[in-house]
Design a protein around this motif. Structure first.
Motif, PDB file in Angstrom:
ATOM      1  N   ALA A 110       0.891  -1.168   0.000  1.00 56.55           N
ATOM      2  CA  ALA A 110       0.000   0.000   0.000  1.00 56.55           C
ATOM      3  C   ALA A 110       0.927   1.216   0.000  1.00 56.55           C
ATOM      4  CB  ALA A 110      -0.902  -0.012   1.220  1.00 56.55           C
ATOM      5  N   MET A 111       0.959   1.884  -1.137  1.00 55.08           N
ATOM      6  CA  MET A 111       1.992   2.896  -1.391  1.00 55.08           C
ATOM      7  C   MET A 111       1.395   4.298  -1.459  1.00 55.08           C
ATOM      8  SD  MET A 111       3.684   0.648  -4.479  1.00 55.08           S
ATOM      9  CE  MET A 111       5.000   1.816  -4.825  1.00 55.08           C
ATOM     10  N   ASN A 112       2.186   5.281  -1.085  1.00 57.93           N
ATOM     11  CA  ASN A 112       1.782   6.668  -1.256  1.00 57.93           C
ATOM     12  C   ASN A 112       2.836   7.411  -2.077  1.00 57.93           C
ATOM     13  OD1 ASN A 112      -0.794   7.257   0.291  1.00 57.93           O
ATOM     14  ND2 ASN A 112       0.380   6.090   1.798  1.00 57.93           N
ATOM     15  N   THR A 113       2.356   8.287  -2.944  1.00 66.07           N
ATOM     16  CA  THR A 113       3.286   9.119  -3.718  1.00 66.07           C
ATOM     17  C   THR A 113       3.859  10.240  -2.860  1.00 66.07           C
ATOM     18  OG1 THR A 113       1.367  10.405  -4.475  1.00 66.07           O
ATOM     19  CG2 THR A 113       2.201   8.696  -5.975  1.00 66.07           C
ATOM     20  N   HIS A 114       3.125  10.632  -1.818  1.00 68.47           N
ATOM     21  CA  HIS A 114       3.575  11.713  -0.931  1.00 68.47           C
ATOM     22  C   HIS A 114       2.626  11.797   0.264  1.00 68.47           C
ATOM     23  CE1 HIS A 114       0.391  13.588  -3.278  1.00 68.47           C
ATOM     24  NE2 HIS A 114       0.368  14.613  -2.443  1.00 68.47           N
ATOM     25  N   VAL A 115       2.954  12.714   1.181  1.00 68.36           N
ATOM     26  CA  VAL A 115       2.083  12.975   2.323  1.00 68.36           C
ATOM     27  C   VAL A 115       0.951  13.882   1.840  1.00 68.36           C
ATOM     28  CG1 VAL A 115       1.914  14.031   4.606  1.00 68.36           C
ATOM     29  CG2 VAL A 115       3.944  12.705   3.996  1.00 68.36           C
ATOM     30  N   HIS A 116      -0.220  13.297   1.657  1.00 65.09           N
ATOM     31  CA  HIS A 116      -1.367  14.049   1.142  1.00 65.09           C
ATOM     32  C   HIS A 116      -1.870  15.048   2.185  1.00 65.09           C
ATOM     33  CE1 HIS A 116      -1.696  11.162  -2.175  1.00 65.09           C
ATOM     34  NE2 HIS A 116      -1.473  10.223  -1.277  1.00 65.09           N
ATOM     35  N   ALA A 117      -2.391  16.169   1.696  1.00 66.61           N
ATOM     36  CA  ALA A 117      -2.946  17.192   2.592  1.00 66.61           C
ATOM     37  C   ALA A 117      -4.452  17.304   2.469  1.00 66.61           C
ATOM     38  CB  ALA A 117      -2.302  18.545   2.284  1.00 66.61           C
ATOM     39  N   ASP A 118      -5.034  16.571   1.530  1.00 68.42           N
ATOM     40  CA  ASP A 118      -6.473  16.750   1.257  1.00 68.42           C
ATOM     41  C   ASP A 118      -7.325  15.546   1.599  1.00 68.42           C
ATOM     42  OD1 ASP A 118      -5.374  15.186  -0.690  1.00 68.42           O
ATOM     43  OD2 ASP A 118      -6.343  16.199  -2.375  1.00 68.42           O
ATOM     44  N   HIS A 119      -6.701  14.467   2.002  1.00 74.92           N
ATOM     45  CA  HIS A 119      -7.458  13.295   2.432  1.00 74.92           C
ATOM     46  C   HIS A 119      -6.525  12.408   3.253  1.00 74.92           C
ATOM     47  CE1 HIS A 119      -5.329  11.745  -1.144  1.00 74.92           C
ATOM     48  NE2 HIS A 119      -5.368  10.588  -0.519  1.00 74.92           N
ATOM     49  N   VAL A 120      -7.136  11.490   4.015  1.00 76.09           N
ATOM     50  CA  VAL A 120      -6.332  10.562   4.814  1.00 76.09           C
ATOM     51  C   VAL A 120      -6.078   9.298   4.000  1.00 76.09           C
ATOM     52  CG1 VAL A 120      -6.277   9.153   6.920  1.00 76.09           C
ATOM     53  CG2 VAL A 120      -7.209  11.479   6.997  1.00 76.09           C
ATOM     54  N   THR A 121      -4.837   8.884   3.960  1.00 73.57           N
ATOM     55  CA  THR A 121      -4.484   7.668   3.218  1.00 73.57           C
ATOM     56  C   THR A 121      -5.201   6.445   3.788  1.00 73.57           C
ATOM     57  OG1 THR A 121      -2.682   6.184   2.585  1.00 73.57           O
ATOM     58  CG2 THR A 121      -2.443   7.323   4.684  1.00 73.57           C
ATOM     59  N   GLY A 122      -5.460   5.482   2.932  1.00 76.73           N
ATOM     60  CA  GLY A 122      -6.074   4.250   3.387  1.00 76.73           C
ATOM     61  C   GLY A 122      -5.073   3.211   3.868  1.00 76.73           C
ATOM     62  N   THR A 123      -3.801   3.575   3.819  1.00 76.30           N
ATOM     63  CA  THR A 123      -2.739   2.609   4.114  1.00 76.30           C
ATOM     64  C   THR A 123      -2.896   1.938   5.482  1.00 76.30           C
ATOM     65  OG1 THR A 123      -1.281   4.019   2.814  1.00 76.30           O
ATOM     66  CG2 THR A 123      -0.254   2.289   4.128  1.00 76.30           C
ATOM     67  N   GLY A 124      -3.180   2.764   6.504  1.00 77.59           N
ATOM     68  CA  GLY A 124      -3.273   2.215   7.860  1.00 77.59           C
ATOM     69  C   GLY A 124      -4.398   1.202   7.988  1.00 77.59           C
ATOM     70  N   ILE A 125      -5.555   1.550   7.452  1.00 78.62           N
ATOM     71  CA  ILE A 125      -6.701   0.623   7.530  1.00 78.62           C
ATOM     72  C   ILE A 125      -6.396  -0.665   6.761  1.00 78.62           C
ATOM     73  CG2 ILE A 125      -9.173   0.325   7.068  1.00 78.62           C
ATOM     74  CD1 ILE A 125      -9.429   3.386   7.108  1.00 78.62           C
ATOM     75  N   ILE A 126      -5.773  -0.517   5.623  1.00 76.05           N
ATOM     76  CA  ILE A 126      -5.437  -1.696   4.812  1.00 76.05           C
ATOM     77  C   ILE A 126      -4.508  -2.620   5.587  1.00 76.05           C
ATOM     78  CG2 ILE A 126      -4.158  -2.460   2.762  1.00 76.05           C
ATOM     79  CD1 ILE A 126      -5.289   0.082   1.342  1.00 76.05           C
ATOM     80  N   LYS A 127      -3.501  -2.030   6.226  1.00 73.53           N
ATOM     81  CA  LYS A 127      -2.567  -2.856   7.007  1.00 73.53           C
ATOM     82  C   LYS A 127      -3.283  -3.581   8.144  1.00 73.53           C
ATOM     83  CE  LYS A 127       1.358  -1.214   8.325  1.00 73.53           C
ATOM     84  NZ  LYS A 127       2.308  -2.329   8.051  1.00 73.53           N
ATOM     85  N   SER A 128      -4.297  -2.928   8.699  1.00 75.39           N
ATOM     86  CA  SER A 128      -5.011  -3.565   9.805  1.00 75.39           C
ATOM     87  C   SER A 128      -5.914  -4.692   9.320  1.00 75.39           C
ATOM     88  CB  SER A 128      -5.843  -2.527  10.559  1.00 75.39           C
ATOM     89  OG  SER A 128      -6.995  -2.150   9.806  1.00 75.39           O
TER      90      SER A 128
END
Lengths: 299, 299
Positions: A110-128
């Motif tokens: 679960a990858m991010n291109t950068h630290v987004h400022a307009d929404h919360v990434t789904g990465t944490g939920i996916i890992k859980s």
């Protein structure tokens, strides 16, 4: 795994992939019907030969509220069908994971291109929710993740891989993920540019260590025929090319001084989600999940 | 041209296409920059080799308010780059025509899969702005258009073509446009299903002569590996396949009686746009343009 820096990060190399062939029915009668029951009993996988990118299964997904694109990529000729998500959004995790399951994929990143400022990434939920998934973000972002990637790193999923190219400007740690070059890799190449390069636009450069100079220098170092898949679109575009943006991007076709002047005078409002999204995204969306049984919760 | 019924409707056959090759730069340094000026002077066309569908240039476009997809297709190896739009929306005509112009395409058809009830087609405005464009809709829709197509018709644009397959059910006149079969046609095939088959759903069948029985019989007569591009999506999906929908469509995987029961008990509200959209779309969006200098205004 925290803070691990890698040049090759995925060990499933999967040589000799067995590419299944679907036998397509070309109907002579355009309204010839087929009973549903017998179609369901077919042994032909629905993911094979069902995409125009060769062995790559590719899906572009949209989150309407923040106009964010999430991308699903998988090597469907590999026995395990390893897959990754780029820029997942917290609100659409259920949709994304449902699709991953239906397509029979094994989500590994679960990858991010950068630290987004307009929404919360789904990465944490996916890992859980999916054991074994590793979060990925650039080291330059100064964020926490399982894998902190740098320029030139290759992220393998099956026989396919993504290259990491720094494209700072919108934020200091912005990277673009570009599909690999080679006979087994999708052609033309595909670039997941985050907010660095948008279709006929680019991300703002007035927050989070952004620099219009850096953005300008980095943005067109990609091959000209590369397909551009941005993190957002607000006008309904889904894809462009580097060459097209070179000709028609209203900001990036300006000379460097004009571009800098434009970016410094956008007079954009303060991002309404930034105070919530950035702290969350600096830990890949794991901030609210610390009390839950999250894999790699030491992040 | 009004009411013309055709089996072959486009005369530019364009043999011997000259496929230009872009020389892609593969950078060893991921942050190597290139001056914008010299890139702009390149003679390499940005539309060649810039798409994964062979000679087909393909763009999916989204109208957010009605969640409608418009599709742009063109044969970019043909000297004239003939193009068509499927299901254009009145509100996004400017965007679509701007893209057509930037890509150097010659728009020849503005097509509808059916008489939409949720938005006004952009066909009329397009015809008023681009001389020579012909509107296309099914004869079964009982609408007016330059070309009234029927089952089995082939709509050529350059060396590429779309086949017409009736897929009634949502409305009596719904058709699906399917890319051709052959060595020069895109593989896998692509189906533009309108509202007949949506991703994990289907259009309602309680208005405009709709019939759940007809929809059920017609929907899976397409080859299994066909890519599905619907007229709408409300969850952020952009593409699926017939095979995938056979397995996971929550309505169409039911037996025929259950499906019929589901469709008869959706209890959906009266479509808020229907009283405006249907009369307009029955004349391909030309209703407000009669006093303007519209080509083929005799429609």
């Amino acid at each position: 795994m925290v803070g691990m820096n890698v040049m090759r990060v995925f060990t499933i190399t999967g040589s000799n992939p067995a590419l299944l062939n679907c036998s397509s029915r070309i109907l002579s009668s355009p309204v010839k019907s087929t009973k549903l029951g017998c179609l369901k009993t077919s042994t032909c996988s629905y993911t094979t030969s069902s995409h125009p990118f060769g062995k790559l299964l590719f899906r572009q997904l949209f989150e309407k509220e923040s106009s964010t694109y999430t991308y699903l990529l998988a090597d469907v000729t590999h026995p395990q069908k390893p897959a990754l998500l780029i820029d997942p959004v917290d609100k659409t995790v259920e949709r994304d994971l449902s699709l991953v399951k239906e397509l029979g994929l094994k989500l590994i990143y679960a990858m991010n291109t950068h630290v987004h400022a307009d929404h919360v990434t789904g990465t944490g939920i996916i890992k859980s929710k999916v054991p074994g998934v590793h979060s990925v973000i650039s080291k330059a972002s100064k964020s926490k993740a399982d894998l902190l990637i740098e320029a030139g790193d290759k992220i393998y999923f099956g026989d396919l891989f993504l290259e990491v190219r720094p494209t700072p400007g919108h934020t200091l740690g912005c990277v673009t993920y570009v599909t690999g070059d080679g006979p087994n890799q999708p052609q033309p190449r595909m670039a997941f540019t985050g907010d660095a390069l948008l279709i006929r636009g680019c991300g703002r450069t007035d927050f989070q260590g952004g620099s219009s100079q850096e953005l300008y220098k980095s943005i067109f170092s990609l091959p000209k025929n590369t397909l551009i898949y941005p993190a957002h679109d607000y006008k309904g575009f889904t894809v462009s090319t580097v060459g097209e943006e070179m000709l028609y991007n209203p900001r990036l076709t300006k000379d460097q001084d004009t571009f800098k002047h434009i970016m410094e005078n956008l007079n954009l409002p303060y991002p309404k989600m930034i105070d919530v999204a950035v702290p969350a995204n600096m830990v890949c969306g794991l901030q609210d999940l610390s009390s839950k049984p999250v894999e790699a919760a030491s992040n």
